[in-house]
Design an enzyme around this catalytic site. Structure first.
Site, PDB file in Angstrom:
ATOM      1  CG  ASN A 117      15.459 -50.916 -47.702  1.00  0.00           C
ATOM      2  OD1 ASN A 117      16.688 -50.906 -47.744  1.00  0.00           O
ATOM      3  ND2 ASN A 117      14.750 -52.032 -47.787  1.00  0.00           N
ATOM      4  NE  ARG A 122      20.427 -53.832 -56.652  1.00  0.00           N
ATOM      5  CZ  ARG A 122      20.843 -54.118 -57.866  1.00  0.00           C
ATOM      6  NH1 ARG A 122      22.077 -54.506 -58.074  1.00  0.00           N
ATOM      7  NH2 ARG A 122      20.039 -54.041 -58.882  1.00  0.00           N
ATOM      8  CB  CYS A 156      22.037 -57.397 -51.038  1.00  0.00           C
ATOM      9  SG  CYS A 156      22.274 -57.929 -49.360  1.00  0.00           S
ATOM     10  CG  ASP A 177      14.376 -54.066 -66.579  1.00  0.00           C
ATOM     11  OD1 ASP A 177      14.758 -54.500 -65.465  1.00  0.00           O
ATOM     12  OD2 ASP A 177      13.284 -54.360 -67.079  1.00  0.00           O
ATOM     13  CG  ASP A 187      14.124 -57.010 -47.757  1.00  0.00           C
ATOM     14  OD1 ASP A 187      14.408 -57.776 -48.707  1.00  0.00           O
ATOM     15  OD2 ASP A 187      14.309 -55.781 -47.811  1.00  0.00           O
ATOM     16  NE  ARG A 232      24.699 -53.841 -47.830  1.00  0.00           N
ATOM     17  CZ  ARG A 232      23.615 -54.484 -48.285  1.00  0.00           C
ATOM     18  NH1 ARG A 232      23.597 -55.784 -48.370  1.00  0.00           N
ATOM     19  NH2 ARG A 232      22.563 -53.815 -48.685  1.00  0.00           N
TER      20      ARG A 232
HETATM   21  C1  UD1 Z   1      14.186 -53.061 -52.520  1.00  0.00           C
HETATM   22  C2  UD1 Z   1      14.880 -53.275 -51.198  1.00  0.00           C
HETATM   23  C3  UD1 Z   1      15.190 -54.757 -51.004  1.00  0.00           C
HETATM   24  C4  UD1 Z   1      13.903 -55.570 -51.154  1.00  0.00           C
HETATM   25  C5  UD1 Z   1      13.169 -55.233 -52.444  1.00  0.00           C
HETATM   26  C6  UD1 Z   1      11.794 -55.878 -52.532  1.00  0.00           C
HETATM   27  C7  UD1 Z   1      16.039 -51.171 -50.985  1.00  0.00           C
HETATM   28  C8  UD1 Z   1      17.340 -50.454 -50.989  1.00  0.00           C
HETATM   29  N1  UD1 Z   1      16.100 -52.490 -51.203  1.00  0.00           N
HETATM   30  O1  UD1 Z   1      15.098 -53.511 -53.521  1.00  0.00           O
HETATM   31  O2  UD1 Z   1      15.746 -54.935 -49.715  1.00  0.00           O
HETATM   32  O3  UD1 Z   1      14.205 -56.959 -51.144  1.00  0.00           O
HETATM   33  O4  UD1 Z   1      12.971 -53.815 -52.545  1.00  0.00           O
HETATM   34  O5  UD1 Z   1      11.011 -55.509 -51.460  1.00  0.00           O
HETATM   35  O6  UD1 Z   1      14.994 -50.581 -50.784  1.00  0.00           O
HETATM   36  N2  UD1 Z   1      12.938 -55.692 -61.043  1.00  0.00           N
HETATM   37  C9  UD1 Z   1      13.064 -55.725 -62.397  1.00  0.00           C
HETATM   38  N3  UD1 Z   1      13.558 -54.617 -63.028  1.00  0.00           N
HETATM   39  C10 UD1 Z   1      13.916 -53.506 -62.334  1.00  0.00           C
HETATM   40  C11 UD1 Z   1      13.773 -53.476 -60.939  1.00  0.00           C
HETATM   41  C12 UD1 Z   1      13.285 -54.593 -60.318  1.00  0.00           C
HETATM   42  O7  UD1 Z   1      12.747 -56.723 -63.055  1.00  0.00           O
HETATM   43  O8  UD1 Z   1      14.338 -52.527 -62.965  1.00  0.00           O
HETATM   44  C13 UD1 Z   1      12.416 -56.880 -60.352  1.00  0.00           C
HETATM   45  C14 UD1 Z   1      13.460 -57.505 -59.420  1.00  0.00           C
HETATM   46  O9  UD1 Z   1      14.277 -58.414 -60.107  1.00  0.00           O
HETATM   47  C15 UD1 Z   1      12.580 -58.163 -58.393  1.00  0.00           C
HETATM   48  C16 UD1 Z   1      11.357 -57.234 -58.303  1.00  0.00           C
HETATM   49  O10 UD1 Z   1      11.368 -56.457 -59.491  1.00  0.00           O
HETATM   50  O11 UD1 Z   1      12.159 -59.428 -58.852  1.00  0.00           O
HETATM   51  C17 UD1 Z   1      11.327 -56.310 -57.117  1.00  0.00           C
HETATM   52  O12 UD1 Z   1      12.517 -55.564 -57.078  1.00  0.00           O
HETATM   53  P1  UD1 Z   1      12.576 -54.097 -56.449  1.00  0.00           P
HETATM   54  O13 UD1 Z   1      11.316 -53.805 -55.688  1.00  0.00           O
HETATM   55  O14 UD1 Z   1      12.986 -53.146 -57.505  1.00  0.00           O
HETATM   56  O15 UD1 Z   1      13.777 -54.242 -55.437  1.00  0.00           O
HETATM   57  P2  UD1 Z   1      14.832 -53.138 -55.032  1.00  0.00           P
HETATM   58  O16 UD1 Z   1      14.233 -51.786 -55.101  1.00  0.00           O
HETATM   59  O17 UD1 Z   1      16.129 -53.368 -55.747  1.00  0.00           O
END
Ligand code: UD1
Length: 430
Positions: free
Chosen positions: A23, A93, A117, A126, A306, A398
């Site tokens: 990550n 992703r 994923c 968003d 995770d 992955r």
């Molecule tokens: C990253 C990790 C993933 C991990 C997650 C949480 C990477 C590539 N992936 O994913 O393995 O499970 O952090 O530790 O680093 N959310 C929103 N809007 C957004 C973005 C996120 O509502 O624009 C929400 C998501 O639905 C979720 C929460 O915020 O409920 C956390 O998501 P986020 O920390 O953004 O996850 P990722 O960065 O996609």
């Protein structure tokens, strides 16, 4: 179709080396777009997500050469940015980081909506887009492509009403060269946020506060190439820690930062496993009975989501009832169906899984629904009586480098086998 075939009930004993953090790497590699020059990045994990990201950079005109298995030289001088199509983003992703990096460098970006994923629910971006808008970018979507464009990005205060790893990193990427000061409030604090900030600072950025919930970025006009070594993978290490305890084995897990593993260490100790910390390694072993505990996933420094599927396998073997709550993702228990087919007794109640311990797992054909679900299936297979076949292992590839070799070296019986017509050993025996 390739599958992992595991013959279970063997304690893992020996030493495992941890690779670079997926990550962090999936953000650091696109961050090289932010400067023209030659980078040498060490401790790059050899996994599918990284290969996908490097292929995207190559398609954009970067020259990518491996100087050894874990060091990659990236020459960004001839990047000729156009657009990143869905063909290239569908398996990854983290392709959303290309938006922040391209926007930060060129003031415009056009990248297909990310794939990768899917835990069974939506994964919105968003907050990323809200951050880009706050910096002055105009965002539009068309035919599955996200476009972001600005005359000039201008620093701003951005408050995230949800803690997001991806949005925090993406805004850092976009803001490092913006005019003025950007303040990210309610920022994520994961170790890879700090690693990406350290990398950007080495490129000449001015980022302060990474690792806390307020990050301040003073925009700079130019960044330059640098050499960097990526931190060890917290989740790969945690997966092997749990595998050691679940198989009642004894593993020395090397090339780790024990501080990053604290939430996992604390919960393993609560279950009765022994965890010994050294400077850059950690030993996990379990001898007597293990007992269940409750887990609630939280943004860092809480228990990482995770690690939730892998830990649930362990809890299903421990004595007593455990409650696992995932407060980060809405629907991250899809893998439980697979585990129950192996004999685990787990009920889902909304965002929680109620795990009835002392299960006797039995080998079965199962699938990897996603990356960490796949890791959970491996641990279940290692602990189960008989043979487990895991399909859809493309998800596991992955994020886990050399998983078969690493596990075989510590006594597991696991093989990657090709079943051209989707036949299986289990079916043949039946
Ligand atoms: C990253 C990790 C993933 C991990 C997650 C949480 C990477 C590539 N992936 O994913 O393995 O499970 O952090 O530790 O680093 N959310 C929103 N809007 C957004 C973005 C996120 O509502 O624009 C929400 C998501 O639905 C979720 C929460 O915020 O409920 C956390 O998501 P986020 O920390 O953004 O996850 P990722 O960065 O996609």
């Amino acid at each position: 179709m390739e599958k992992f075939v595991i013959k279970g009930s063997k304690a893992l004993r020996g030493e495992i080396n941890i690779s670079g953090a997926k990550n962090a790497a999936v953000a650091i590699l696109p961050a090289t777009i932010l400067a023209k020059g030659v980078f040498n990045i060490e401790n790059v994990p050899d996994i599918r997500d990284i290969n996908s990201m490097l292929e995207i950079l190559e398609a954009m005109g970067a020259e990518v050469v491996y100087t050894n298995r874990s060091t990659v030289r990236i020459d960004t001088r001839n990047i000729n940015f156009k657009a990143v199509p869905y063909e290239q983003t569908k398996n990854l992703r983290a392709s959303y980081y290309l938006l922040g990096a391209l926007l930060g460098m060129y003031n415009h970006a056009k990248v297909a909506m990310p794939g990768g994923c899917n835990f069974g629910g939506v994964r919105p971006i968003d907050l990323h887009l809200k951050g880009f808008s706050a910096l002055g970018a105009i965002i539009s979507t068309d035919g599955g492509m996200i476009k972001a464009k600005a005359q000039k990005l201008i620093g701003n205060s951005i408050y995230f009403d949800k803690v997001s790893v991806g949005a925090t990193i993406n805004v850092m990427l976009a803001a490092v060269k913006a005019r003025g000061i950007t303040v990210i409030e309610n920022a994520a604090r994961e170790p890879h946020i700090v690693d990406v900030a350290n990398f950007l600072n080495l490129m000449g950025a001015d980022i302060k506060g990474a690792g806390t919930d307020v990050i301040r970025i003073h925009g700079v006009s130019e960044l330059h190439a640098c050499n960097y070594s990526i931190i060890p993978d917290q989740i790969e290490a945690g997966t092997y820690m749990v595998a050691a305890a679940a198989t009642k084995g004894d593993l020395l897990i090397k090339n780790v930062i024990p501080k990053h593993l604290e939430p996992i260490t604390a919960k393993l100790r609560e279950c009765g496993a022994i965890v010994e910390e050294f400077d850059d390694s950690i030993r996990v072993y379990a001898t007597g009975r293990l007992h269940g505990c409750n887990i609630k996933t939280m943004p860092h420094p809480g228990f990482p989501t995770d690690m939730q599927p892998q830990f649930t396998v362990l809890l299903s073997l421990c004595e007593g009832i455990s409650i696992v709550t995932d407060s980060v993702w809405d629907n991250r228990f899809r893998y439980v169906d697979q585990l129950t087919r192996m004999g685990a007794q787990i009920q889902i109640e909304g965002k929680a899984a109620i795990v009835q311990g002392s299960a006797v797992l039995k080998g079965a054909p199962v699938k990897a629904d996603d990356l960490r679900a796949g890791a959970a299936m491996i641990i279940a297979g290692l602990c189960a009586k008989g043979t487990t076949e895991i399909e859809d292992i493309i998800h596991i590839d992955r994020g886990y480098e050399d998983v078969v070799k690493k596990l075989t070296d510590v006594g597991a019986s696991i093989a990657r086998m090709d079943f051209p017509n989707s036949a299986s050993l289990l079916n043949k025996r039946a």
